[in-house]
Design a protein around this motif. Sequence first.
Motif, PDB file in Angstrom:
ATOM      1  N   LYS A  96       0.842  -1.187   0.000  1.00 39.49           N
ATOM      2  CA  LYS A  96       0.000   0.000   0.000  1.00 39.49           C
ATOM      3  C   LYS A  96       0.891   1.255   0.000  1.00 39.49           C
ATOM      4  O   LYS A  96       2.050   1.200   0.423  1.00 39.49           O
ATOM      5  CB  LYS A  96      -0.951  -0.021   1.200  1.00 39.49           C
ATOM      6  CG  LYS A  96      -0.328  -0.483   2.523  1.00 39.49           C
ATOM      7  CD  LYS A  96       0.644   0.506   3.099  1.00 39.49           C
ATOM      8  CE  LYS A  96       1.452  -0.028   4.237  1.00 39.49           C
ATOM      9  NZ  LYS A  96       2.558   0.858   4.590  1.00 39.49           N
ATOM     10  N   THR A 120      -5.592  -7.783  -4.273  1.00 37.54           N
ATOM     11  CA  THR A 120      -5.775  -7.398  -2.877  1.00 37.54           C
ATOM     12  C   THR A 120      -4.563  -6.579  -2.457  1.00 37.54           C
ATOM     13  O   THR A 120      -3.606  -6.427  -3.222  1.00 37.54           O
ATOM     14  CB  THR A 120      -5.967  -8.622  -1.967  1.00 37.54           C
ATOM     15  OG1 THR A 120      -6.454  -8.182  -0.694  1.00 37.54           O
ATOM     16  CG2 THR A 120      -4.665  -9.393  -1.768  1.00 37.54           C
ATOM     17  N   MET A 121      -4.620  -6.027  -1.250  1.00 35.70           N
ATOM     18  CA  MET A 121      -3.553  -5.143  -0.790  1.00 35.70           C
ATOM     19  C   MET A 121      -3.144  -5.534   0.630  1.00 35.70           C
ATOM     20  O   MET A 121      -3.956  -6.060   1.397  1.00 35.70           O
ATOM     21  CB  MET A 121      -4.040  -3.688  -0.837  1.00 35.70           C
ATOM     22  CG  MET A 121      -2.974  -2.642  -0.629  1.00 35.70           C
ATOM     23  SD  MET A 121      -3.480  -0.979  -1.222  1.00 35.70           S
ATOM     24  CE  MET A 121      -4.885  -0.641  -0.164  1.00 35.70           C
ATOM     25  N   ASP A 183      -8.284   2.838   6.888  1.00 35.07           N
ATOM     26  CA  ASP A 183      -8.967   1.606   6.482  1.00 35.07           C
ATOM     27  C   ASP A 183      -9.549   0.884   7.688  1.00 35.07           C
ATOM     28  O   ASP A 183     -10.657   0.342   7.612  1.00 35.07           O
ATOM     29  CB  ASP A 183      -8.003   0.687   5.730  1.00 35.07           C
ATOM     30  CG  ASP A 183      -8.688  -0.612   5.318  1.00 35.07           C
ATOM     31  OD1 ASP A 183      -9.559  -0.561   4.424  1.00 35.07           O
ATOM     32  OD2 ASP A 183      -8.382  -1.663   5.912  1.00 35.07           O
ATOM     33  N   CYS A 306      -9.421  -1.685  -1.690  1.00 31.79           N
ATOM     34  CA  CYS A 306      -8.045  -1.231  -1.920  1.00 31.79           C
ATOM     35  C   CYS A 306      -8.028   0.086  -2.689  1.00 31.79           C
ATOM     36  O   CYS A 306      -7.278   1.012  -2.349  1.00 31.79           O
ATOM     37  CB  CYS A 306      -7.266  -2.289  -2.697  1.00 31.79           C
ATOM     38  SG  CYS A 306      -7.209  -3.909  -1.910  1.00 31.79           S
ATOM     39  N   THR A 310      -6.945   3.796  -0.992  1.00 36.96           N
ATOM     40  CA  THR A 310      -5.898   4.587  -1.644  1.00 36.96           C
ATOM     41  C   THR A 310      -6.425   5.959  -2.040  1.00 36.96           C
ATOM     42  O   THR A 310      -5.749   6.982  -1.830  1.00 36.96           O
ATOM     43  CB  THR A 310      -5.358   3.841  -2.871  1.00 36.96           C
ATOM     44  OG1 THR A 310      -4.807   2.578  -2.468  1.00 36.96           O
ATOM     45  CG2 THR A 310      -4.278   4.648  -3.571  1.00 36.96           C
TER      46      THR A 310
END
Length: 333
Positions: A96, A120-121, A183, A306, A310
């Motif tokens: 990330k 995915t992150m 998040d 994700c 961001t």
Amino acid sequence: MKVGLIGLKGHHNVVLDGILSLPGFELVALSDDDPAALATFVRDQPLAKNARPYANWRHLLEHAPLDFCCVADENALRVEQLTALLERNVHIVAEKPLATNLDDLKRLRSALPRSKSRLTMLLTMRHEAKYVKMRELVQSGAIGQLCLATAQKSYRLGERSDWFKSRKRLGGIIPYIGIHALDLIRWVGGQDFTQVAAFHGRIGKEQMGETENHASLALQLANGGSATARLDYLRPEPAPTHGDDRLRLAGTEGVLEARGDEPELLLVTGKKPPEKVNCPPTSNLFVDFVNAIQANRESRIPAADCLYATEVVLHARDAADQAQLRSLPKRTI
């Protein structure tokens, strides 16, 4: 299944730990632009015994067919690396943030639907037991309706590479570590964000270059509640742990807290005395991602989340740069 690593600059150990639990998965190739780091990894990591090292990530993609790839290189390189993997339909576990500016994020958002890749992150805190339990408690109504969320990410500075000290290469403290805090607020608390304001800067700590050593963020939640996050690289070296992460959620019926390295949660409501809540172990991020693909379901950290995380931190960083209150777009794929 063939797994590759692009970059050794992040939480790639999450993927390595997952490989150990997945029959038929093997690390076949890895790349990093630091020859010493690459040589040390190949020497010390048993999973790299049969993996081919590359100094250039483009050469890796040209010569090593992959099913999965972990991307943990410099932040500013990420979009180019991710789009190259999307073109090859490789499933991706990315560090990330996904991008360091909104234009690059728009480019990535456009490329994703054209690929068969799943993304995915490494929002690793979603796979820490206490935050999984916090989310369960919030969803069960333990604290009523969420009114206020407060998160903290405080780190030792330690020794940092040159890329960490560059705004262009890192992206700033808010996208780099603020993404975890925001998040978590959203995932645990169950509310998207509608507006953000922020401040950031560097006081002293000249060795950090252009990277800020502190930031404060204020956000409005979709339900009308509010949230704050504080970020810093000011944790003294003698502190017992590298980081001091905290999350406090206050609702109409109680308060729920995760404090530092304490394994238990603290829950305070009007129904009984304050209690400490145990948190059962949870799954490995990479294993969950693989299982989700095989079962044709969403992973715990789907691509839409994700992209959204961001986008929020990039707007927050830009809001701090420009001394603005910014409205935030709704979450979309």
